[in-house]
Design an enzyme around this catalytic site. Sequence first.
Site, PDB file in Angstrom:
ATOM      1  N   GLY A  30       0.828  -1.206   0.000  1.00 52.34           N
ATOM      2  CA  GLY A  30       0.000   0.000   0.000  1.00 52.34           C
ATOM      3  C   GLY A  30       0.855   1.246   0.000  1.00 52.34           C
ATOM      4  O   GLY A  30       1.177   1.786   1.066  1.00 52.34           O
ATOM      5  N   SER A  65      -1.733  -3.531  -6.566  1.00 53.35           N
ATOM      6  CA  SER A  65      -1.749  -4.795  -7.315  1.00 53.35           C
ATOM      7  C   SER A  65      -2.074  -5.947  -6.374  1.00 53.35           C
ATOM      8  O   SER A  65      -1.488  -6.068  -5.300  1.00 53.35           O
ATOM      9  CB  SER A  65      -0.393  -5.041  -7.973  1.00 53.35           C
ATOM     10  OG  SER A  65      -0.204  -4.137  -9.041  1.00 53.35           O
ATOM     11  N   GLU A 103      14.901  -4.085  -4.494  1.00 53.20           N
ATOM     12  CA  GLU A 103      14.162  -4.952  -5.410  1.00 53.20           C
ATOM     13  C   GLU A 103      13.987  -4.350  -6.802  1.00 53.20           C
ATOM     14  O   GLU A 103      13.022  -4.610  -7.467  1.00 53.20           O
ATOM     15  CB  GLU A 103      12.798  -5.300  -4.793  1.00 53.20           C
ATOM     16  CG  GLU A 103      12.926  -6.158  -3.559  1.00 53.20           C
ATOM     17  CD  GLU A 103      13.633  -7.497  -3.824  1.00 53.20           C
ATOM     18  OE1 GLU A 103      13.797  -7.874  -5.003  1.00 53.20           O
ATOM     19  OE2 GLU A 103      14.025  -8.161  -2.856  1.00 53.20           O
ATOM     20  N   GLU A 107      11.398   7.972 -15.298  1.00 51.25           N
ATOM     21  CA  GLU A 107      11.934   9.299 -14.971  1.00 51.25           C
ATOM     22  C   GLU A 107      12.519   9.324 -13.558  1.00 51.25           C
ATOM     23  O   GLU A 107      13.541   9.971 -13.320  1.00 51.25           O
ATOM     24  CB  GLU A 107      10.842  10.365 -15.125  1.00 51.25           C
ATOM     25  CG  GLU A 107      10.434  10.639 -16.572  1.00 51.25           C
ATOM     26  CD  GLU A 107       9.590   9.526 -17.190  1.00 51.25           C
ATOM     27  OE1 GLU A 107       9.019   8.686 -16.454  1.00 51.25           O
ATOM     28  OE2 GLU A 107       9.508   9.475 -18.440  1.00 51.25           O
ATOM     29  N   SER A 115       0.943   3.860  -3.268  1.00 51.52           N
ATOM     30  CA  SER A 115       0.315   4.936  -4.041  1.00 51.52           C
ATOM     31  C   SER A 115      -1.066   5.295  -3.506  1.00 51.52           C
ATOM     32  O   SER A 115      -1.783   4.443  -2.971  1.00 51.52           O
ATOM     33  CB  SER A 115       0.166   4.514  -5.508  1.00 51.52           C
ATOM     34  OG  SER A 115       1.428   4.351  -6.099  1.00 51.52           O
TER      35      SER A 115
END
Lengths: 323, 382
Positions: free
Chosen positions: B136, B170, B253, B369, B138
């Site tokens: 958790g 996700s 990761e 970016e 965003s």
Amino acid sequence: MSEMRPQLVATAAALFAGAPDWPALAASGLPLLLVPEASGGFGGDWGDAAAVLREAGRAALAAPLGETMVASKLVAGARASVQQGQGTLAVATGWLTATQSVQRFNGSARGVAWGAAADWLVAGHHGRALLISTYAATAGANPAGEPRDSLVLDAAPTLVLGRADVLELGAFVRVAQIAGGLEAALALAVDHVNSRVQFGKPLARQQAIQQQLAVLAGEVAAAGMASAAAARALDASRDARFEIAAAKLRANLAVARGVGIAHQVHGAIGFTMDYPLQRLTRRLIGWRSEFGGDAFWAARLGQRALALGGAGLWAEMARQGDR
Amino acid sequence: MTAAMASVFALPPADAVPGAAAVRARVRDFLAAHPPPADPARRVNCWAVADEAFSRALGQAGLIGMVWPCAYGGHARPAMERYIVLEELLAAGAPVAAHWIADRQTGPLLLRYGSEAQRRRWLPGMAAGEIYACIGLSEPGAGSDLAAVRSRAERVPGGWRINGQKLWTSGAHRSHVMLALLRSEAGSERQAGLSQFLIPMDTPGITVRPVIDLSGAHDFNEVFFDDCLVADDALVGGEGEGWRQVTAELALERSGPERYLSSHALLATLIDARLADPAVTALIGSLVAELWTLRQLSWATAAKLAGGDDPVVEAAMVKDLGNDFEQRLPQAVQAVVSADLDGGDDLGRCLAQLLLVSPSFSLRGGTREVMRGMIARGLGLR
């Protein structure tokens, strides 16, 4: 030799910084880096050679150092006596004729680095390496102005050194030089954008510039890893055809992507003869085409992948790395 | 060359891992018994394809939580053995999404910062391939700018009360637990006052709603917290240490094989299509050159991580180069091959699927970016 590598690299870098002529390079012993100690050489491994040639690329060294290193190793490997003087590598077309006493080569070679200046050369021909000392040369040059001569071999006395893929070993040399050359171009670009002020701040503070140089740094990393991993494969004393093909093709791609960025962030300043960037980028442009351009290695590697099949390709890459 | 620049990617090629061939054989034997989907379109981007039965079988085979201590259900294997297992699973297109986050991220985080009770409660099930986790981070107003997180946890007697909303989560719909970054200090701003919480997904007050992606798949969710009460020990690590913990977690990761293998099934399918076209052969050759180099870069970074180092810039480079490769691969195939995208054959179906999902490759796990900004920092430009 690897434990001595940091010292070797530091020595080479200091020497190359002074733009040495051939006698100075010969006196350093570096042309015999890959020749066993028992034969009067340094006894270095391919990893050492890659590290030294990367420094040569970084310094834009104008000499056939890598070519002579490889050629001398092939000569020594055939238990022929190590050649004195400046050597070079060529990929020849033509035919070999044998008489009772001597073998002779009739043919030609193009784009031979310092071919006219060299005292002898090792030519690749149908998977074999040939030692030749007598030939006629017509001067040519690569985009950096380095001699790339056309040779005519007219019944040249020839010593067959044995099986070797000279094109592959030449490509290995160029990959290391490309890795160093791109690294030096990145260093120039970073220094430039940190000092050049536009719009009231250093160019380095512009996100557009930062993002471009991050891409260039990635290409430097890729070319450097390609060179080091190809050396590791050669040092594992095994067939390194796959790795060298992949390394040269990836390094070529790094030139394609990297040179433009290095110039773009320099603006017009980098486009002048006075500024040192051209010493690197003109060589990089030339090295991409030498010892196999993109099309050559892409076809060879693509055919290898087709022969392996989709699952076999992965299995082969894994097997190589596990050895 | 400046000192800062010399360290941008100074990693040597990794040495061979002892026993690697045996580990690979073990994974390949497992895959022979539990084959990935036959349709190559379901083998692309396979770490977003969930199959809980596959994950349970993988856990039973001892191939999840491999490096974790045996006391927590792990197998105490070397980190590079785990890396070999991951790359073999991904190269084969195995459906690993269900357990992926728990194995890669949540489990290691609990081992690093979690309490003994948290480890005992969650890790054995994760290693068994039965307990799944989501991340958790965003929120509607906090994407690349993660420090803009507003969801909050307030201290109440015996625990914490959680309110707010996470987005783009996700696998939340199949997860048993979320590791959430929340604002635990009222009135705090930016990186300060954030903490990590482990929230069971069956906690009353949680609502999970699907966000269907442009390919029609359900991977994303929005997750609402409405006065959710969790116990004191839901806090992971230090109160107010959330930012430091989460950035360390992300940095570890970025360089895995999932960052360059998401399109591998298409390359394998293209090779096996044997199109006998010199342009296709050349394309295959140049893709293989990039694949080989990326594998070297990812291995070298993994070996450095396994040695306890923290190669942040190198990891960002692997992710940036790898995402660029796996995203460009379908574009390059579409440019050179006359494939029908109507679903009639393997190559076209696989290509169509990747053309749709590949824009996400340079978004997830930190955008292109953001990665390039990190690399630029490594170059001393910011």
